[in-house]
Design a protein around this motif. Sequence first.
Motif, PDB file in Angstrom:
ATOM      1  N   LEU A   1       0.811  -1.212   0.000  1.00 24.39           N
ATOM      2  CA  LEU A   1       0.000   0.000   0.000  1.00 24.39           C
ATOM      3  C   LEU A   1       0.848   1.268   0.000  1.00 24.39           C
ATOM      4  O   LEU A   1       0.542   2.222  -0.718  1.00 24.39           O
ATOM      5  N   GLU A   2       1.913   1.312   0.794  1.00 21.08           N
ATOM      6  CA  GLU A   2       2.730   2.522   0.844  1.00 21.08           C
ATOM      7  C   GLU A   2       3.346   2.815  -0.528  1.00 21.08           C
ATOM      8  O   GLU A   2       3.405   3.972  -0.956  1.00 21.08           O
ATOM      9  N   ALA A   3       3.766   1.778  -1.234  1.00 19.80           N
ATOM     10  CA  ALA A   3       4.324   1.960  -2.580  1.00 19.80           C
ATOM     11  C   ALA A   3       3.262   2.470  -3.545  1.00 19.80           C
ATOM     12  O   ALA A   3       3.557   3.270  -4.449  1.00 19.80           O
ATOM     13  N   VAL A   4       2.043   2.030  -3.356  1.00 22.70           N
ATOM     14  CA  VAL A   4       0.932   2.506  -4.200  1.00 22.70           C
ATOM     15  C   VAL A   4       0.729   4.006  -3.997  1.00 22.70           C
ATOM     16  O   VAL A   4       0.626   4.779  -4.954  1.00 22.70           O
ATOM     17  N   TYR A   5       0.674   4.430  -2.744  1.00 22.98           N
ATOM     18  CA  TYR A   5       0.469   5.845  -2.460  1.00 22.98           C
ATOM     19  C   TYR A   5       1.642   6.680  -2.982  1.00 22.98           C
ATOM     20  O   TYR A   5       1.445   7.781  -3.519  1.00 22.98           O
ATOM     21  N   ASP A   6       2.853   6.172  -2.834  1.00 26.36           N
ATOM     22  CA  ASP A   6       4.013   6.895  -3.348  1.00 26.36           C
ATOM     23  C   ASP A   6       3.924   7.048  -4.865  1.00 26.36           C
ATOM     24  O   ASP A   6       4.242   8.110  -5.416  1.00 26.36           O
ATOM     25  N   THR A   7       3.490   6.004  -5.554  1.00 27.71           N
ATOM     26  CA  THR A   7       3.373   6.067  -7.015  1.00 27.71           C
ATOM     27  C   THR A   7       2.286   7.044  -7.433  1.00 27.71           C
ATOM     28  O   THR A   7       2.469   7.815  -8.382  1.00 27.71           O
ATOM     29  N   PHE A   8       1.167   7.034  -6.729  1.00 30.39           N
ATOM     30  CA  PHE A   8       0.106   8.004  -7.040  1.00 30.39           C
ATOM     31  C   PHE A   8       0.629   9.431  -6.883  1.00 30.39           C
ATOM     32  O   PHE A   8       0.382  10.288  -7.738  1.00 30.39           O
TER      33      PHE A   8
END
Length: 391
Positions: free
Chosen positions: A191-198
Amino acid sequence: MVAALGLQQRPPSRAPATKADLLQMIQRLHGVQIDTIHVVARSPYLVLWSRLSAYPQRWLDELLAEGALFEYWARAASFLPIEEYPLYRRLMLNRLTWHENRWRPWMREHAELVNQLLAHIREHGPARSAEFARAGGPQGGWWNWTDEKTALDGLWMRGDLMVAHRQQFQRVYDLRERVLPEWDDAQTPELEAVYDTFALNTVKALGVTKAAWVADYFGLSKKVAQQAIERLAQRGQLHTVQVEGWEAPGYFHPDHREAIEAAANGQIPVSRTTLLSPFDPLLWDRTRAQELFNFAYRIECYTPAPKRIYGYFTLPILHNNALIGRLDPKAHRKEGVFEVKALHLEPDVVVDDTLVAEVRSALRACAAWHETPRVIVRPATEPGLAERLSG
């Protein structure tokens, strides 16, 4: 921001857009928002026209059917690049999707209907919600239409179904495993990687942005967006720049460093003169549009007619890096007429020959794309402007 979002001037000699150009633009924007209002081209098609000029609208539908795009909820329902599916799959698996608190109880309460629908599509193949509608109300047919449509939407939000293609702009749902047979949930990032990518994708899409503007692009919470920005900045994946008139720093993606340095030296790209959808990424964040362009916009199609100020579905006008006004259009396809019911310029706009010529050209290009070549402009805020733009 204008250049990063693909709205800069194009060389006059540039070849017509291709289907590959269309896909690349969607990848650049990280999606185009869907809206069904059809007084002119529906919003996703119009967003792409504003950047690429005339193209066959079927290309967008074909890209969806071919699997280059998928539909899901970003900041709103959107056509999204298939490469970004893993990001949204994590939100599905973590039950962090739009209105999850509403969908989950409803799906539990209607579990029998949900399972029936899923079994029907598994056995009989892709389906539209309209196929289950009851012609005469509650008697006969399959299920109550409202419940059936809600169940399909819930299965789509949950990730059990995907939109395989559209038929007359209606969603055609199919099982996820048939639309994406090679997908394995083990590929899903944390999830943290998802938010960083967004957050990273947002800053790259916007060119230069305040931290406060990042959350809206993908519908993140402000807290989540701020935490992601701080992580990215600490790792050097985002850089900061001072912007005249801003108290807070501006953030930009390293890929834009050359453009940032050129802008600091006065070499700022110039926008196209074009018409924008109300859901264009340049202004879908109304606060950002107000702060950056001093342009207050509200869509009035949901406002009772007597209370409207500008019109039912006004299109903002972009000219020379400014949002100079808005017009209320209607494409009369049978008559071949592109009608502008009203045109309102912003108070400080100076009407000169260049502005008239470029707005007139944009109107004609939009009208031609709609196959409504005759342009009629009704009352405008400037005396004589309607006559100069009509024809």
